[in-house]
Motif scaffolding. Structure first.
Motif, short mmCIF file in Angstrom:
data_model
loop_
_atom_site.label_atom_id
_atom_site.label_comp_id
_atom_site.label_asym_id
_atom_site.label_seq_id
_atom_site.Cartn_x
_atom_site.Cartn_y
_atom_site.Cartn_z
N LEU A 199 42.37 54.77 39.70
CA LEU A 199 41.72 53.49 39.44
C LEU A 199 40.35 53.71 38.79
O LEU A 199 40.03 53.05 37.80
CB LEU A 199 41.58 52.68 40.73
N ALA A 200 39.58 54.64 39.32
CA ALA A 200 38.26 54.92 38.74
C ALA A 200 38.40 55.41 37.30
O ALA A 200 37.66 54.97 36.40
CB ALA A 200 37.52 55.95 39.58
N ALA A 201 39.34 56.31 37.06
CA ALA A 201 39.54 56.85 35.71
C ALA A 201 40.00 55.77 34.74
O ALA A 201 39.49 55.66 33.62
CB ALA A 201 40.55 58.00 35.75
N PHE A 202 40.95 54.95 35.17
CA PHE A 202 41.44 53.89 34.29
C PHE A 202 40.40 52.79 34.09
O PHE A 202 40.34 52.20 33.01
CB PHE A 202 42.77 53.32 34.79
N LEU A 203 39.60 52.51 35.09
CA LEU A 203 38.51 51.54 34.91
C LEU A 203 37.54 52.02 33.84
O LEU A 203 37.19 51.27 32.91
CB LEU A 203 37.76 51.32 36.22
N LEU A 204 37.12 53.26 33.97
CA LEU A 204 36.18 53.81 33.00
C LEU A 204 36.80 53.90 31.61
O LEU A 204 36.21 53.45 30.62
CB LEU A 204 35.70 55.20 33.47
N GLY A 205 37.99 54.45 31.53
CA GLY A 205 38.65 54.61 30.24
C GLY A 205 38.96 53.29 29.56
O GLY A 205 38.71 53.12 28.36
N LEU A 252 44.01 45.53 32.54
CA LEU A 252 44.28 46.73 31.75
C LEU A 252 44.17 47.99 32.61
O LEU A 252 45.04 48.87 32.57
CB LEU A 252 43.29 46.78 30.57
N ALA A 253 43.13 48.07 33.41
CA ALA A 253 42.94 49.22 34.29
C ALA A 253 43.92 49.20 35.46
O ALA A 253 44.40 50.26 35.90
CB ALA A 253 41.50 49.25 34.81
N LEU A 254 44.24 48.01 35.95
CA LEU A 254 45.18 47.92 37.08
C LEU A 254 46.57 48.41 36.68
O LEU A 254 47.21 49.17 37.42
CB LEU A 254 45.23 46.49 37.61
N VAL A 255 47.05 47.98 35.51
CA VAL A 255 48.39 48.42 35.10
C VAL A 255 48.40 49.92 34.80
O VAL A 255 49.39 50.59 35.07
CB VAL A 255 48.95 47.61 33.92
N GLY A 256 47.31 50.43 34.27
CA GLY A 256 47.23 51.87 34.05
C GLY A 256 47.31 52.64 35.35
O GLY A 256 47.99 53.68 35.44
N THR A 257 46.65 52.12 36.36
CA THR A 257 46.67 52.76 37.68
C THR A 257 48.08 52.76 38.26
O THR A 257 48.57 53.80 38.73
CB THR A 257 45.70 52.04 38.64
N LEU A 258 48.76 51.62 38.22
CA LEU A 258 50.11 51.55 38.78
C LEU A 258 51.08 52.44 38.01
O LEU A 258 51.80 53.25 38.61
CB LEU A 258 50.62 50.10 38.78
N CYS A 259 51.09 52.32 36.70
CA CYS A 259 52.02 53.13 35.90
C CYS A 259 51.68 54.61 35.98
O CYS A 259 52.58 55.46 36.07
CB CYS A 259 52.03 52.65 34.45
N GLY A 260 50.40 54.93 35.96
CA GLY A 260 49.97 56.33 36.08
C GLY A 260 50.40 56.93 37.40
O GLY A 260 50.91 58.06 37.46
N TYR A 261 50.20 56.18 38.47
CA TYR A 261 50.59 56.66 39.80
C TYR A 261 52.10 56.91 39.87
O TYR A 261 52.55 57.97 40.31
CB TYR A 261 50.18 55.65 40.87
N LEU A 262 52.87 55.92 39.44
CA LEU A 262 54.33 56.08 39.50
C LEU A 262 54.80 57.24 38.63
O LEU A 262 55.73 57.97 39.01
CB LEU A 262 55.03 54.77 39.12
#
Length: 165
Positions: free
Chosen positions: A109-115, A148-158
């Protein structure tokens, strides 16, 4: 339960949630809103497919993740200008995460928020790129499309869980 391995189950979830995540990212960039239908679709995937991919006790307990994140999101919405759609989508995402992976989720989440923040702010400053979607509300708003960051977090995690053997 289908008896799939944890990585195989994560891959199935990833395939099913990716179109919803694309819809959320596009909608949040374009309108700065996450549709309730997208939130309900994500919850529907967990509700209907979760019992096939997860042990029933795990599936049931993860609904507590939804409740905790929803309450936190409502509080953040009331006191910290956190978007209601972001709060609802974050809550709908929560059951997909294993409690044992909380550190990984927070790092993602932190990485995707920043990115996502840096990428969005840079792209909106480049006229040629901004011109590809001139009607996007997010270009002119001071706040940030957190979806944008939330979907990155979910997809990245999965994806990470799916690739772990």
């Amino acid at each position: 339960m289908l008896g799939l391995s944890v990585p195989a189950s994560a891959l199935v979830f990833l395939v099913l949630v990716s179109p919803i995540c694309a819809w959320v990212a596009w909608s949040d960039l374009k309108t700065m809103k996450i549709p309730n239908a997208a939130v309900l679709s994500l919850l529907g995937v967990y509700l209907l497919v979760g019992p096939l991919l997860l042990p029933l006790d795990v599936w049931a307990w993860r609904w507590l993740h939804f409740a905790v994140v929803l309450v936190a999101g409502i509080i953040l919405n009331a006191v910290a200008h956190f978007g209601a759609g972001d709060a609802k989508f974050a809550a709908a995402m929560a059951p997909f995460f294993a409690q044992a992976h909380l550190n990984l989720v927070l790092i993602l989440l932190a990485a995707f928020l920043l990115g996502a923040f840096v990428a969005h702010r840079l792209v909106r400053r480049v006229p040629a790129l901004r011109g590809l979607a001139p009607d996007w509300v997010s270009w002119t708003r001071a706040d940030f499309p957190l979806g944008l960051a939330l979907v990155g977090t979910l997809c990245g995690y999965l994806a990470i869980v799916a690739l772990t053997a």
